[in-house]
Design a protein around this motif. Structure first.
Motif, PDB file in Angstrom:
ATOM      1  N   ALA A  91       6.303   3.320   6.337  1.00 25.86           N
ATOM      2  CA  ALA A  91       7.576   2.675   6.028  1.00 25.86           C
ATOM      3  C   ALA A  91       8.731   3.666   6.194  1.00 25.86           C
ATOM      4  N   ASP A 151       9.356   4.128   9.943  1.00 26.98           N
ATOM      5  CA  ASP A 151      10.018   3.008  10.599  1.00 26.98           C
ATOM      6  C   ASP A 151      11.486   2.898  10.198  1.00 26.98           C
ATOM      7  N   MET A 152      11.761   2.892   8.898  1.00 28.85           N
ATOM      8  CA  MET A 152      13.150   2.796   8.438  1.00 28.85           C
ATOM      9  C   MET A 152      13.202   3.311   7.003  1.00 28.85           C
ATOM     10  N   ASP A 153      13.673   4.526   6.847  1.00 26.74           N
ATOM     11  CA  ASP A 153      13.618   5.162   5.543  1.00 26.74           C
ATOM     12  C   ASP A 153      14.563   4.554   4.510  1.00 26.74           C
ATOM     13  N   VAL A 154      15.674   4.011   4.941  1.00 29.79           N
ATOM     14  CA  VAL A 154      16.594   3.371   3.990  1.00 29.79           C
ATOM     15  C   VAL A 154      15.960   2.114   3.409  1.00 29.79           C
ATOM     16  N   ALA A 155      15.324   1.311   4.258  1.00 28.04           N
ATOM     17  CA  ALA A 155      14.649   0.107   3.769  1.00 28.04           C
ATOM     18  C   ALA A 155      13.462   0.474   2.882  1.00 28.04           C
ATOM     19  N   ALA A 156      12.758   1.546   3.210  1.00 28.05           N
ATOM     20  CA  ALA A 156      11.633   1.979   2.376  1.00 28.05           C
ATOM     21  C   ALA A 156      12.123   2.400   0.995  1.00 28.05           C
ATOM     22  N   GLU A 157      13.255   3.051   0.950  1.00 32.12           N
ATOM     23  CA  GLU A 157      13.802   3.452  -0.337  1.00 32.12           C
ATOM     24  C   GLU A 157      14.240   2.243  -1.158  1.00 32.12           C
ATOM     25  N   VAL A 158      14.755   1.226  -0.496  1.00 35.32           N
ATOM     26  CA  VAL A 158      15.193   0.015  -1.190  1.00 35.32           C
ATOM     27  C   VAL A 158      14.005  -0.710  -1.822  1.00 35.32           C
ATOM     28  N   ILE A 159      12.843  -0.701  -1.165  1.00 40.70           N
ATOM     29  CA  ILE A 159      11.691  -1.414  -1.721  1.00 40.70           C
ATOM     30  C   ILE A 159      10.915  -0.585  -2.745  1.00 40.70           C
TER      31      ILE A 159
END
Length: 170
Positions: free
Chosen positions: A98, A101-109
């Motif tokens: 995750a 692929d996209m670290d900002v989205a991973a942090e959000v989840i």
């Protein structure tokens, strides 16, 4: 830990070069690495009292040490591939994918990026340490700072890029 992508690779290569120069000059006041002469006369590998540096004979058949090292490395490669596949399907492996692929989205989840990156650095340092120890015991017999140049780092980086960043077998 805030760097990403190409910048992280460039900083890592620069840090590796700084460490090489540091270890090359680390002879005075405390001699740990023997400076530019490096660590020499490293014994052949022995595991559980079994010496891989000597050929073994079974009756009239002799198995050379190169063949023994080959089977040891084959066993370790299979073990590392199995361990990597288990890591990839684990919770931390999914967090690494995750983050890739996209670290900002991973942090959000809910994935903690510092924890995930430090764990990735630790696991890669483990793999590199085992590979370096095997390389020193079998191939080199000595460890010198001049053997580990920036050119070697670039070759390893190119192998990773060509083999596929997200691929275990690559």
């Amino acid at each position: 830990l805030k760097l990403r992508g190409d910048y992280l690779a460039i900083v890592t290569l620069g840090f590796g070069e700084i460490i090489r120069v540091f270890l090359n000059n680390l002879e005075h006041p405390v001699n740990i690495t023997n400076g530019p002469r490096g660590l020499s006369q490293i014994d052949p590998m022995s595991l559980f009292g079994f010496n891989f540096g000597k050929a073994i004979g079974v009756g009239d058949f002799t198995i050379p040490s190169v063949t023994l090292y080959y089977y040891l490395f084959l066993l370790l490669v299979i073990g590392s591939v199995v361990l990597s596949q288990r890591l990839q399907t684990s919770r931390i492996g999914r967090a690494w994918m995750a983050m890739r692929d996209m670290d900002v989205a991973a942090e959000v989840i809910g994935i903690r990026p510092v924890y995930a990156k430090l764990t990735a650095f630790g696991v890669s340092a483990f793999y590199c340490g085992v590979a370096g120890a095997l390389f020193a015991h079998t191939y080199l017999g000595t460890v010198e700072p001049e053997a580990f140049t920036l050119d070697l780092s670039f070759r390893i980086l190119f192998m990773i890029i060509i083999g596929g960043v997200g691929s275990i077998l690559g």
